[in-house]
Design a protein around this motif. Structure first.
Motif, PDB file in Angstrom:
ATOM      1  N   VAL A 264      -0.186  32.927  34.657  1.00  0.00           N
ATOM      2  CA  VAL A 264       0.570  32.040  33.768  1.00  0.00           C
ATOM      3  C   VAL A 264       0.264  30.606  34.192  1.00  0.00           C
ATOM      4  O   VAL A 264       0.607  30.185  35.298  1.00  0.00           O
ATOM      5  N   THR A 265      -0.392  29.868  33.297  1.00  0.00           N
ATOM      6  CA  THR A 265      -0.870  28.524  33.618  1.00  0.00           C
ATOM      7  C   THR A 265      -0.187  27.487  32.737  1.00  0.00           C
ATOM      8  O   THR A 265      -0.149  27.646  31.514  1.00  0.00           O
ATOM      9  N   PRO A 266       0.356  26.409  33.326  1.00  0.00           N
ATOM     10  CA  PRO A 266       0.972  25.361  32.497  1.00  0.00           C
ATOM     11  C   PRO A 266      -0.081  24.453  31.856  1.00  0.00           C
ATOM     12  O   PRO A 266      -1.001  23.973  32.525  1.00  0.00           O
ATOM     13  N   LEU A 267       0.046  24.260  30.558  1.00  0.00           N
ATOM     14  CA  LEU A 267      -0.733  23.253  29.841  1.00  0.00           C
ATOM     15  C   LEU A 267       0.212  22.108  29.496  1.00  0.00           C
ATOM     16  O   LEU A 267       1.387  22.338  29.209  1.00  0.00           O
ATOM     17  N   PHE A 268      -0.300  20.884  29.499  1.00  0.00           N
ATOM     18  CA  PHE A 268       0.575  19.733  29.333  1.00  0.00           C
ATOM     19  C   PHE A 268       0.236  18.936  28.073  1.00  0.00           C
ATOM     20  O   PHE A 268      -0.930  18.752  27.730  1.00  0.00           O
ATOM     21  N   VAL A 279      -2.266  13.279  27.496  1.00  0.00           N
ATOM     22  CA  VAL A 279      -2.800  14.623  27.735  1.00  0.00           C
ATOM     23  C   VAL A 279      -2.454  15.480  26.534  1.00  0.00           C
ATOM     24  O   VAL A 279      -1.312  15.490  26.078  1.00  0.00           O
ATOM     25  N   ASN A 280      -3.442  16.216  26.036  1.00  0.00           N
ATOM     26  CA  ASN A 280      -3.241  17.018  24.832  1.00  0.00           C
ATOM     27  C   ASN A 280      -3.656  18.466  25.095  1.00  0.00           C
ATOM     28  O   ASN A 280      -4.769  18.880  24.786  1.00  0.00           O
ATOM     29  N   GLY A 281      -2.747  19.208  25.724  1.00  0.00           N
ATOM     30  CA  GLY A 281      -2.992  20.630  25.947  1.00  0.00           C
ATOM     31  C   GLY A 281      -3.951  20.931  27.067  1.00  0.00           C
ATOM     32  O   GLY A 281      -4.723  21.888  26.981  1.00  0.00           O
ATOM     33  N   LEU A 282      -3.923  20.128  28.125  1.00  0.00           N
ATOM     34  CA  LEU A 282      -4.803  20.354  29.261  1.00  0.00           C
ATOM     35  C   LEU A 282      -3.993  20.675  30.504  1.00  0.00           C
ATOM     36  O   LEU A 282      -2.812  20.365  30.598  1.00  0.00           O
ATOM     37  N   SER A 283      -4.654  21.293  31.465  1.00  0.00           N
ATOM     38  CA  SER A 283      -4.031  21.593  32.741  1.00  0.00           C
ATOM     39  C   SER A 283      -4.756  20.821  33.828  1.00  0.00           C
ATOM     40  O   SER A 283      -5.482  19.871  33.554  1.00  0.00           O
ATOM     41  N   GLY A 284      -4.577  21.227  35.060  1.00  0.00           N
ATOM     42  CA  GLY A 284      -5.263  20.614  36.189  1.00  0.00           C
ATOM     43  C   GLY A 284      -5.429  21.636  37.285  1.00  0.00           C
ATOM     44  O   GLY A 284      -4.995  22.784  37.149  1.00  0.00           O
ATOM     45  N   MET A 318       0.701  29.134  29.318  1.00  0.00           N
ATOM     46  CA  MET A 318      -0.231  30.070  28.721  1.00  0.00           C
ATOM     47  C   MET A 318      -0.308  31.312  29.607  1.00  0.00           C
ATOM     48  O   MET A 318      -0.915  31.289  30.687  1.00  0.00           O
ATOM     49  N   ALA A 319       0.352  32.381  29.147  1.00  0.00           N
ATOM     50  CA  ALA A 319       0.270  33.670  29.831  1.00  0.00           C
ATOM     51  C   ALA A 319      -0.975  34.385  29.312  1.00  0.00           C
ATOM     52  O   ALA A 319      -1.144  34.545  28.100  1.00  0.00           O
ATOM     53  N   SER A 320      -1.854  34.803  30.223  1.00  0.00           N
ATOM     54  CA  SER A 320      -3.134  35.326  29.765  1.00  0.00           C
ATOM     55  C   SER A 320      -3.592  36.529  30.571  1.00  0.00           C
ATOM     56  O   SER A 320      -3.179  36.742  31.720  1.00  0.00           O
ATOM     57  N   LEU A 321      -4.427  37.307  29.917  1.00  0.00           N
ATOM     58  CA  LEU A 321      -5.192  38.357  30.571  1.00  0.00           C
ATOM     59  C   LEU A 321      -6.572  37.791  30.848  1.00  0.00           C
ATOM     60  O   LEU A 321      -7.136  37.095  30.008  1.00  0.00           O
TER      61      LEU A 321
END
Length: 341
Positions: A264-268, A279-284, A318-321
Protein backbone atom coordinates in the motif's frame (compact mmCIF):
# COMPACT_ATOMS: atom_id res chain seq x y z
CA UNK A 1 24.84 53.64 -18.39
CA UNK A 2 28.36 54.11 -19.73
CA UNK A 3 31.55 53.42 -17.77
CA UNK A 4 32.26 57.15 -17.61
CA UNK A 5 28.80 57.80 -16.13
CA UNK A 6 29.40 55.05 -13.57
CA UNK A 7 32.72 56.61 -12.53
CA UNK A 8 31.10 60.04 -12.06
CA UNK A 9 28.03 58.72 -10.23
CA UNK A 10 27.20 60.50 -6.95
CA UNK A 11 26.22 57.69 -4.60
CA UNK A 12 24.64 60.16 -2.18
CA UNK A 13 21.91 60.80 -4.75
CA UNK A 14 20.98 57.12 -5.12
CA UNK A 15 17.51 56.06 -3.98
CA UNK A 16 17.68 52.93 -1.81
CA UNK A 17 15.14 50.16 -2.38
CA UNK A 18 13.98 47.63 0.19
CA UNK A 19 15.25 44.12 -0.55
CA UNK A 20 13.81 40.98 1.05
CA UNK A 21 15.96 38.58 3.05
CA UNK A 22 15.42 35.94 0.37
CA UNK A 23 16.81 38.21 -2.35
CA UNK A 24 19.77 39.14 -0.13
CA UNK A 25 20.54 35.46 0.37
CA UNK A 26 20.26 34.72 -3.35
CA UNK A 27 22.70 37.53 -4.21
CA UNK A 28 25.09 36.33 -1.51
CA UNK A 29 24.92 32.76 -2.73
CA UNK A 30 25.43 33.85 -6.34
CA UNK A 31 28.54 35.85 -5.44
CA UNK A 32 30.00 33.09 -3.30
CA UNK A 33 29.11 30.22 -5.64
CA UNK A 34 32.19 30.55 -7.85
CA UNK A 35 34.41 30.17 -4.79
CA UNK A 36 32.54 27.27 -3.18
CA UNK A 37 33.87 23.95 -4.40
CA UNK A 38 32.99 20.48 -3.21
CA UNK A 39 35.73 18.90 -1.08
CA UNK A 40 37.39 16.06 -2.97
CA UNK A 41 38.02 12.92 -0.92
CA UNK A 42 41.06 10.81 -1.19
CA UNK A 43 42.74 13.20 -3.58
CA UNK A 44 46.15 11.63 -2.98
CA UNK A 45 44.77 8.19 -3.75
CA UNK A 46 43.24 9.49 -6.97
CA UNK A 47 46.56 11.00 -8.03
CA UNK A 48 48.28 7.68 -7.39
CA UNK A 49 45.76 5.91 -9.62
CA UNK A 50 46.33 8.44 -12.39
CA UNK A 51 50.09 7.92 -12.26
CA UNK A 52 49.89 4.13 -12.32
CA UNK A 53 47.23 3.76 -15.01
CA UNK A 54 47.97 6.70 -17.23
CA UNK A 55 47.73 4.66 -20.43
CA UNK A 56 44.09 3.70 -19.90
CA UNK A 57 42.71 6.20 -17.41
CA UNK A 58 42.76 9.95 -17.05
CA UNK A 59 41.36 11.77 -14.01
CA UNK A 60 40.96 15.49 -13.40
CA UNK A 61 40.27 16.37 -9.79
CA UNK A 62 40.28 20.11 -10.33
CA UNK A 63 37.23 22.16 -11.39
CA UNK A 64 39.26 24.39 -13.73
CA UNK A 65 39.75 21.47 -16.10
CA UNK A 66 36.06 20.56 -16.19
CA UNK A 67 35.03 24.15 -16.83
CA UNK A 68 37.01 24.16 -20.09
CA UNK A 69 34.60 21.67 -21.63
CA UNK A 70 31.92 23.75 -23.43
CA UNK A 71 28.76 21.92 -22.38
CA UNK A 72 29.98 21.23 -18.85
CA UNK A 73 28.79 24.48 -17.24
CA UNK A 74 25.10 24.88 -16.35
CA UNK A 75 24.02 21.36 -17.24
CA UNK A 76 20.89 22.02 -15.20
CA UNK A 77 19.68 24.39 -17.94
CA UNK A 78 18.81 21.38 -20.08
CA UNK A 79 16.36 20.17 -17.45
CA UNK A 80 14.50 23.39 -16.72
CA UNK A 81 10.74 22.99 -16.93
CA UNK A 82 9.03 26.33 -17.28
CA UNK A 83 9.83 28.79 -14.52
CA UNK A 84 9.70 26.41 -11.55
CA UNK A 85 11.67 23.17 -11.73
CA UNK A 86 15.24 23.58 -10.50
CA UNK A 87 14.99 27.32 -11.10
CA UNK A 88 17.39 28.15 -8.24
CA UNK A 89 19.62 25.11 -8.61
CA UNK A 90 22.46 27.11 -10.15
CA UNK A 91 22.35 29.66 -7.32
CA UNK A 92 22.47 27.30 -4.36
CA UNK A 93 24.32 24.30 -5.77
CA UNK A 94 27.94 23.40 -5.13
CA UNK A 95 30.29 23.31 -8.12
CA UNK A 96 31.80 19.81 -8.11
CA UNK A 97 33.69 19.99 -11.42
CA UNK A 98 35.13 16.48 -11.64
CA UNK A 99 36.06 14.79 -14.92
CA UNK A 100 37.30 11.29 -15.76
CA UNK A 101 37.93 9.55 -19.08
CA UNK A 102 37.99 5.81 -19.69
CA UNK A 103 37.64 3.78 -22.89
CA UNK A 104 36.55 6.71 -25.05
CA UNK A 105 33.93 8.12 -22.65
CA UNK A 106 34.59 11.32 -20.69
CA UNK A 107 32.24 11.68 -17.72
CA UNK A 108 31.88 15.02 -15.96
CA UNK A 109 30.04 16.00 -12.78
CA UNK A 110 28.92 19.63 -12.90
CA UNK A 111 26.95 20.74 -9.81
CA UNK A 112 25.24 19.08 -6.85
CA UNK A 113 22.93 19.93 -3.98
CA UNK A 114 22.10 18.23 -0.68
CA UNK A 115 18.84 19.68 0.64
CA UNK A 116 18.83 17.67 3.85
CA UNK A 117 16.94 14.73 2.36
CA UNK A 118 17.89 14.45 -1.32
CA UNK A 119 21.14 14.62 -3.24
CA UNK A 120 20.67 16.10 -6.73
CA UNK A 121 23.56 15.90 -9.18
CA UNK A 122 23.90 17.30 -12.71
CA UNK A 123 26.42 15.54 -14.93
CA UNK A 124 27.40 15.11 -18.57
CA UNK A 125 29.43 12.79 -20.74
CA UNK A 126 31.08 12.92 -24.12
CA UNK A 127 31.80 9.78 -26.11
CA UNK A 128 33.62 8.50 -29.17
CA UNK A 129 31.03 5.72 -29.50
CA UNK A 130 27.72 5.87 -31.35
CA UNK A 131 25.21 5.13 -28.60
CA UNK A 132 22.27 6.43 -30.60
CA UNK A 133 19.46 8.41 -29.05
CA UNK A 134 19.09 6.61 -25.70
CA UNK A 135 21.84 5.67 -23.25
CA UNK A 136 21.58 3.91 -19.91
CA UNK A 137 24.06 3.00 -17.20
CA UNK A 138 24.33 -0.53 -15.83
CA UNK A 139 24.15 -1.17 -12.10
CA UNK A 140 25.63 0.00 -9.88
CA UNK A 141 24.56 3.27 -11.49
CA UNK A 142 23.31 5.17 -8.42
CA UNK A 143 25.20 7.81 -6.56
CA UNK A 144 25.95 6.29 -3.14
CA UNK A 145 26.04 8.14 0.18
CA UNK A 146 28.27 6.97 3.00
CA UNK A 147 26.33 5.54 5.94
CA UNK A 148 23.05 4.97 4.10
CA UNK A 149 21.06 1.81 4.82
CA UNK A 150 19.14 2.09 1.56
CA UNK A 151 18.21 4.62 -1.10
CA UNK A 152 15.71 5.48 -3.80
CA UNK A 153 15.82 7.89 -6.66
CA UNK A 154 15.69 8.61 -10.37
CA UNK A 155 18.01 9.46 -13.23
CA UNK A 156 17.42 11.29 -16.53
CA UNK A 157 19.83 11.27 -19.48
CA UNK A 158 19.29 13.47 -22.55
CA UNK A 159 21.25 13.57 -25.82
CA UNK A 160 22.28 17.12 -26.77
CA UNK A 161 24.58 16.44 -29.76
CA UNK A 162 26.00 13.55 -31.76
CA UNK A 163 28.62 12.86 -29.10
CA UNK A 164 27.32 14.54 -25.94
CA UNK A 165 24.74 13.72 -23.28
CA UNK A 166 23.61 15.46 -20.09
CA UNK A 167 22.15 13.82 -17.01
CA UNK A 168 20.35 14.63 -13.79
CA UNK A 169 20.24 12.26 -10.83
CA UNK A 170 18.13 12.56 -7.70
CA UNK A 171 18.98 10.20 -4.84
CA UNK A 172 17.24 9.95 -1.46
CA UNK A 173 19.40 8.05 1.03
CA UNK A 174 17.94 6.53 4.18
CA UNK A 175 19.85 6.50 7.43
CA UNK A 176 19.47 4.58 10.65
CA UNK A 177 17.01 6.32 13.01
CA UNK A 178 16.29 8.77 10.15
CA UNK A 179 19.10 11.03 11.29
CA UNK A 180 20.27 12.98 8.25
CA UNK A 181 23.83 14.30 8.61
CA UNK A 182 24.93 17.88 8.06
CA UNK A 183 27.47 16.71 5.48
CA UNK A 184 27.20 13.77 3.09
CA UNK A 185 30.06 11.97 1.34
CA UNK A 186 28.97 10.93 -2.13
CA UNK A 187 30.55 8.37 -4.48
CA UNK A 188 29.67 7.34 -8.01
CA UNK A 189 31.27 4.45 -9.88
CA UNK A 190 29.40 3.77 -13.12
CA UNK A 191 30.62 0.54 -14.73
CA UNK A 192 28.98 0.26 -18.15
CA UNK A 193 27.35 2.71 -20.55
CA UNK A 194 25.07 1.01 -23.03
CA UNK A 195 22.67 1.89 -25.83
CA UNK A 196 19.01 0.96 -25.44
CA UNK A 197 18.56 0.96 -29.23
CA UNK A 198 21.92 -0.27 -30.54
CA UNK A 199 23.95 -3.36 -29.70
CA UNK A 200 26.66 -1.45 -27.88
CA UNK A 201 28.11 -1.65 -24.38
CA UNK A 202 31.16 0.26 -23.20
CA UNK A 203 32.87 -0.79 -19.98
CA UNK A 204 35.18 1.58 -18.19
CA UNK A 205 36.70 2.72 -14.94
CA UNK A 206 35.10 5.93 -13.74
CA UNK A 207 35.17 6.82 -10.05
CA UNK A 208 34.05 10.02 -8.32
CA UNK A 209 33.97 11.11 -4.68
CA UNK A 210 32.92 14.45 -3.19
CA UNK A 211 31.23 15.98 -0.15
CA UNK A 212 28.18 18.23 0.15
CA UNK A 213 27.00 20.37 3.03
CA UNK A 214 23.32 20.49 3.85
CA UNK A 215 21.32 23.50 2.68
CA UNK A 216 19.95 25.52 5.54
CA UNK A 217 16.26 24.69 5.91
CA UNK A 218 13.33 25.48 8.14
CA UNK A 219 11.65 22.35 9.49
CA UNK A 220 8.09 22.53 10.78
CA UNK A 221 6.85 19.60 12.88
CA UNK A 222 3.34 18.53 11.95
CA UNK A 223 2.58 15.07 13.43
CA UNK A 224 -0.97 15.10 12.06
CA UNK A 225 -2.68 11.75 11.48
CA UNK A 226 -5.52 10.78 9.13
CA UNK A 227 -7.01 7.31 9.29
CA UNK A 228 -8.85 4.72 7.27
CA UNK A 229 -10.07 1.55 8.96
CA UNK A 230 -6.95 -0.27 7.71
CA UNK A 231 -4.49 2.62 7.31
CA UNK A 232 -3.02 5.19 9.66
CA UNK A 233 -1.09 7.93 7.87
CA UNK A 234 0.95 10.49 9.85
CA UNK A 235 2.51 13.54 8.25
CA UNK A 236 5.50 13.99 10.53
CA UNK A 237 7.14 17.16 9.27
CA UNK A 238 7.62 19.57 6.42
CA UNK A 239 10.92 21.28 5.63
CA UNK A 240 11.43 24.36 3.50
CA UNK A 241 14.73 25.03 1.74
CA UNK A 242 15.74 27.57 -0.89
CA UNK A 243 15.02 25.14 -3.73
CA UNK A 244 12.56 22.58 -2.41
CA UNK A 245 9.87 21.51 0.03
CA UNK A 246 10.13 18.09 1.71
CA UNK A 247 7.39 16.23 3.55
CA UNK A 248 8.18 13.21 5.71
CA UNK A 249 5.63 10.63 6.80
CA UNK A 250 5.02 7.33 8.55
CA UNK A 251 2.28 4.91 7.58
CA UNK A 252 0.84 1.87 9.36
CA UNK A 253 -1.21 -0.72 7.45
CA UNK A 254 -3.29 -3.51 9.00
CA UNK A 255 -2.45 -7.19 8.55
CA UNK A 256 -5.92 -7.72 7.10
CA UNK A 257 -5.30 -5.26 4.25
CA UNK A 258 -1.90 -6.77 3.48
CA UNK A 259 -3.50 -10.20 3.21
CA UNK A 260 -5.43 -8.86 0.21
CA UNK A 261 -2.70 -6.67 -1.30
CA UNK A 262 1.08 -6.95 -1.66
CA UNK A 263 1.68 -3.34 -0.75
CA UNK A 264 0.00 0.00 0.00
CA UNK A 265 1.75 3.12 -1.29
CA UNK A 266 0.69 6.74 -0.65
CA UNK A 267 0.33 8.97 -3.70
CA UNK A 268 0.16 12.71 -3.09
CA UNK A 269 -1.85 15.55 -4.57
CA UNK A 270 -0.43 18.78 -3.16
CA UNK A 271 -1.74 22.29 -3.79
CA UNK A 272 -1.75 25.63 -2.00
CA UNK A 273 -4.60 28.01 -1.19
CA UNK A 274 -3.81 30.04 -4.31
CA UNK A 275 -4.45 27.05 -6.57
CA UNK A 276 -0.86 26.17 -7.48
CA UNK A 277 -0.29 22.45 -8.07
CA UNK A 278 2.98 21.04 -6.71
CA UNK A 279 2.45 17.28 -6.83
CA UNK A 280 -0.13 15.49 -8.96
CA UNK A 281 -0.47 11.84 -7.97
CA UNK A 282 3.18 11.08 -7.28
CA UNK A 283 4.96 9.33 -4.44
CA UNK A 284 8.55 9.32 -3.23
CA UNK A 285 11.15 6.90 -1.89
CA UNK A 286 10.22 4.92 1.20
CA UNK A 287 11.50 2.07 3.36
CA UNK A 288 9.90 -0.71 5.36
CA UNK A 289 11.47 -3.13 7.83
CA UNK A 290 8.39 -5.32 8.33
CA UNK A 291 7.06 -6.28 4.90
CA UNK A 292 5.12 -3.07 4.15
CA UNK A 293 3.25 -2.96 7.47
CA UNK A 294 5.15 0.17 8.51
CA UNK A 295 6.31 2.56 5.82
CA UNK A 296 8.59 5.57 6.29
CA UNK A 297 9.13 7.90 3.39
CA UNK A 298 9.44 11.40 2.00
CA UNK A 299 8.36 13.38 -1.02
CA UNK A 300 10.14 16.42 -2.42
CA UNK A 301 8.63 19.14 -4.58
CA UNK A 302 9.18 22.76 -5.60
CA UNK A 303 9.62 25.62 -3.16
CA UNK A 304 6.31 27.17 -2.08
CA UNK A 305 5.15 30.02 -4.25
CA UNK A 306 5.17 33.50 -2.75
CA UNK A 307 1.89 34.57 -1.17
CA UNK A 308 0.59 31.11 -0.28
CA UNK A 309 -0.61 30.77 3.33
CA UNK A 310 -1.80 27.15 3.33
CA UNK A 311 -0.64 23.87 1.84
CA UNK A 312 -3.23 21.17 1.14
CA UNK A 313 -1.83 17.62 1.12
CA UNK A 314 -4.20 14.93 -0.16
CA UNK A 315 -2.94 11.35 0.32
CA UNK A 316 -4.47 8.66 -1.89
CA UNK A 317 -3.38 5.14 -1.00
CA UNK A 318 -2.72 2.76 -3.87
CA UNK A 319 -3.21 -0.82 -2.69
CA UNK A 320 -1.67 -3.06 -5.33
CA UNK A 321 -0.68 -6.54 -6.34
CA UNK A 322 2.84 -6.68 -7.70
CA UNK A 323 3.55 -7.12 -11.42
CA UNK A 324 0.51 -5.12 -12.48
CA UNK A 325 -2.03 -7.71 -11.38
CA UNK A 326 -4.45 -5.14 -9.99
CA UNK A 327 -4.83 -2.20 -7.67
CA UNK A 328 -7.38 -0.14 -5.72
CA UNK A 329 -7.33 3.48 -4.55
CA UNK A 330 -8.17 4.49 -0.98
CA UNK A 331 -8.68 8.23 -0.49
CA UNK A 332 -7.76 9.68 2.91
CA UNK A 333 -8.80 13.01 4.37
CA UNK A 334 -6.62 15.96 3.31
CA UNK A 335 -4.09 17.50 5.67
CA UNK A 336 -4.03 21.30 5.71
CA UNK A 337 -0.86 23.04 6.84
CA UNK A 338 -0.77 26.70 7.83
CA UNK A 339 2.46 28.14 6.47
CA UNK A 340 4.47 30.23 8.89
CA UNK A 341 5.28 33.70 7.70
Amino acid sequence: MSMKEWMNLDIDELELVEVSEVEKQRVKQHVLKKRRQAPIWRRLAAVAIIMVGATTFTGFAFPSVASQIPFMDNVIDYFQDGDRSYKDFDIFSTNVGLTETSNGVTVMIDDAIYDGTNVIVSFAFETEHDFGQDVSISAPHWFSVAGEIGAGGSMQITKISETSYVGLARVTPFFKDEQYPETVNVTWKPKVFYSTTEDLKVKGDWSFAFSLNRLTGNKQLINQTVQHKDISFTLQSIEFTDISTIISYEQLVSDELLEKWDGVTPLFYITDDLGHMYVNGLSGPSTSVNSQKTLNGSTTFDAIQEGASQLIIQPVEMASLWNGKGHADIKLDPIIIDLKK
